[in-house]
Enzyme design. Structure first.
Site, PDB file in Angstrom:
ATOM      1  N   TYR A  33       0.735  -0.803   0.342  1.00 27.24           N
ATOM      2  CA  TYR A  33      -0.026  -0.354   0.026  1.00 27.24           C
ATOM      3  C   TYR A  33       0.911   1.479  -0.030  1.00 27.24           C
ATOM      4  CZ  TYR A  33       0.869   1.386   4.908  1.00 27.24           C
ATOM      5  OH  TYR A  33       1.457   1.260   6.116  1.00 27.24           O
ATOM      6  N   ARG A  52       7.436   3.486  -5.920  1.00 26.30           N
ATOM      7  CA  ARG A  52       7.268   2.198  -4.857  1.00 26.30           C
ATOM      8  C   ARG A  52       6.397   0.785  -4.123  1.00 26.30           C
ATOM      9  NH1 ARG A  52       7.972   4.623   1.178  1.00 26.30           N
ATOM     10  NH2 ARG A  52       6.049   5.451   0.760  1.00 26.30           N
ATOM     11  N   ARG A 100      -6.857 -20.264  -0.671  1.00 26.32           N
ATOM     12  CA  ARG A 100      -6.135 -20.883   0.517  1.00 26.32           C
ATOM     13  C   ARG A 100      -5.500 -21.380   0.239  1.00 26.32           C
ATOM     14  NH1 ARG A 100      -5.029 -21.817   5.066  1.00 26.32           N
ATOM     15  NH2 ARG A 100      -3.950 -19.860   7.085  1.00 26.32           N
ATOM     16  N   HIS A 102      -0.681 -21.170   1.272  1.00 25.53           N
ATOM     17  CA  HIS A 102       0.076 -19.847   1.705  1.00 25.53           C
ATOM     18  C   HIS A 102       1.125 -20.019   0.314  1.00 25.53           C
ATOM     19  CE1 HIS A 102      -1.129 -21.720   5.356  1.00 25.53           C
ATOM     20  NE2 HIS A 102      -0.134 -20.640   6.258  1.00 25.53           N
ATOM     21  N   LYS A 147      -2.536 -16.332  16.185  1.00 28.22           N
ATOM     22  CA  LYS A 147      -2.845 -16.814  15.043  1.00 28.22           C
ATOM     23  C   LYS A 147      -3.548 -15.725  14.212  1.00 28.22           C
ATOM     24  CE  LYS A 147      -3.956 -21.627  13.089  1.00 28.22           C
ATOM     25  NZ  LYS A 147      -3.173 -21.497  12.451  1.00 28.22           N
ATOM     26  N   GLU A 209       9.500 -22.074  13.455  1.00 26.59           N
ATOM     27  CA  GLU A 209       8.489 -23.301  13.020  1.00 26.59           C
ATOM     28  C   GLU A 209       8.871 -23.766  11.608  1.00 26.59           C
ATOM     29  OE1 GLU A 209       4.781 -21.750  14.139  1.00 26.59           O
ATOM     30  OE2 GLU A 209       5.555 -19.921  13.321  1.00 26.59           O
TER      31      GLU A 209
HETATM   32  N1  PDD Z   1      -1.558 -23.184  10.023  1.00 20.66           N
HETATM   33  N2  PDD Z   1       2.516 -22.192  12.740  1.00 20.66           N
HETATM   34  C1  PDD Z   1       2.137 -21.973  11.957  1.00 20.66           C
HETATM   35  C2  PDD Z   1       2.892 -20.751  11.770  1.00 20.66           C
HETATM   36  C3  PDD Z   1       0.948 -22.313  11.356  1.00 20.66           C
HETATM   37  O1  PDD Z   1       0.317 -21.232  10.559  1.00 20.66           O
HETATM   38  C4  PDD Z   1      -0.034 -23.371  11.707  1.00 20.66           C
HETATM   39  C5  PDD Z   1      -0.808 -23.806  11.437  1.00 20.66           C
HETATM   40  C6  PDD Z   1       0.559 -24.454  12.924  1.00 20.66           C
HETATM   41  C7  PDD Z   1       0.395 -25.466  13.517  1.00 20.66           C
HETATM   42  O2  PDD Z   1      -0.772 -25.199  14.219  1.00 20.66           O
HETATM   43  P1  PDD Z   1      -1.748 -26.446  14.837  1.00 20.66           P
HETATM   44  O3  PDD Z   1      -1.862 -27.373  14.651  1.00 20.66           O
HETATM   45  O4  PDD Z   1      -3.030 -25.257  15.686  1.00 20.66           O
HETATM   46  O5  PDD Z   1      -2.941 -26.376  13.186  1.00 20.66           O
HETATM   47  C8  PDD Z   1       1.942 -24.141  13.167  1.00 20.66           C
HETATM   48  C9  PDD Z   1      -2.376 -23.960   9.510  1.00 20.66           C
HETATM   49  C10 PDD Z   1      -2.703 -24.865   9.556  1.00 20.66           C
HETATM   50  C11 PDD Z   1      -3.229 -22.715   8.447  1.00 20.66           C
HETATM   51  O6  PDD Z   1      -2.690 -21.429   8.354  1.00 20.66           O
HETATM   52  O7  PDD Z   1      -3.073 -23.417   6.882  1.00 20.66           O
END
Ligand code: PDD
Length: 318
Positions: A33, A52, A100, A102, A147, A209
């Protein structure tokens, strides 16, 4: 109050400016943005802001048909139609709606919208008397334990994994941030951080992670997983910890160095969608014997049983 919005080339009322709930800006913060000040009807440094925005889009691999000229002209058209002369313009360009995942969608249909609002007044004496500030820790990307939908870095990690034909991107902290790549191409084309590292080499960071999963390592029968700080403490991770305790394994939540991945007997991921997923290769290095290990297998089996018993108890109650 009537407010006009420029959306994908058309000027419409704000209530008619509908953007899909699946827009990646909404799901992942996968967008860019600019904010531009309008003085006496003239958009100050419009060209620089649009430049930019387009440079950011190119760096993030957002594919679109917008040009410097077409965006500038859209911004000017909105200013003319709203008649706002002292205003604050907001331009957003996102990767657009997609199912959806990633990683980036195969086809991108980017969304562009522009708004212009009357300028918010700044207290009259702020500039003459000066203002006060407070210091805060820089928490950008730091609220991983919540989250949130601020997932652009996770998307980039998953996109890199996707382009390398692997399941997941494991994220490391403590790398030399001065040397981080400046575009998604550079980021994705680079090999994994451990590709050229051997266990005796220098520190290569801490594993936090995966892009959308938690990570566990197993060495000599002992299980470790990174602690709750700097990760999303997953529901599946919590169950895996419970199951590991139930099975009598030694389990620790502690910092895991990236190089432990190279010497681990087993590595596995946990997530709602992937459940308990064995990892047999990290950055081209085999994990253990290069096949799913027995402890991962045992926990995965216990997890399946836990799921089945929950499903059965729901059926009984129903
Ligand atoms: N994601 N770490 C991250 C960054 C996550 O996005 C997720 C889950 C987990 C595992 O969390 P859980 O066991 O509660 O699903 C760890 C979901 C699956 C997603 O974004 O699609």
């Amino acid at each position: 109050m009537s407010q006009l919005v420029f959306l994908d080339g058309r000027i419409v009322e704000v209530d008619a400016a509908n953007v899909s709930v699946l827009d990646r800006a909404n799901l992942f913060g996968d967008g860019l943005y600019e904010v531009i000040r309008c003085y006496s009807g003239s958009l100050f440094e419009l060209g620089t802001h649009v430049e930019r925005l387009l440079a950011g889009a190119a760096a993030l691999g957002v594919t679109h048909d917008w040009t410097q000229e077409s965006l500038e002209s859209g911004a000017r058209r909105l200013q003319a139609e709203t008649g706002i002369v002292e205003g604050e313009m907001y331009i957003q360009l996102s990767r657009g709606p997609a199912v959806r995942t990633h990683y980036f969608p195969d086809s991108q249909f980017p969304t562009v919208f522009i708004t212009l609002s009357p300028v918010r007044p700044i207290p009259a004496d702020a500039r003459t008397a000066g203002t006060s500030v407070i210091t805060c820790p820089d928490m950008r990307h730091g609220w991983c334990h919540l989250k949130t939908v601020n997932l652009l870095s996770n998307c980039l990690a998953k996109e890199k994994a996707h382009r390398h034909g692997v399941w997941e991107g494991l994220m490391l902290r403590g790398l030399d941030t001065m040397a981080l790549p400046g575009s998604v191409e550079e980021y994705c084309d680079a090999p994994g951080e451990l590709a050229a590292v051997s266990p005796g080499d220098e520190f290569a960071g801490w594993v936090t992670e995966g892009a959308s999963a938690n990570v566990f390592v197993v060495k000599d029968g002992r299980i470790a997983t990174p602690p709750k700080q700097n990760i999303l403490p997953g529901v599946t991770r919590r169950i895996a910890l419970e199951l590991a305790n139930e099975a009598g394994y030694e389990v620790k939540e502690r910092r895991v160095s990236a190089k432990e991945l190279l010497v681990a007997d087993e590595v596995f991921l946990t997530s709602t969608v992937g459940e308990i997923m064995p990892v047999v290769n990290v950055d081209g290095h085999s994990v253990g014997e290069g096949e799913p290990g027995p402890i991962t297998g045992k926990l995965a089996h216990m997890y399946t049983e836990r799921v089945a018993s929950c499903a059965a108890s729901v059926q009984l109650r129903g």
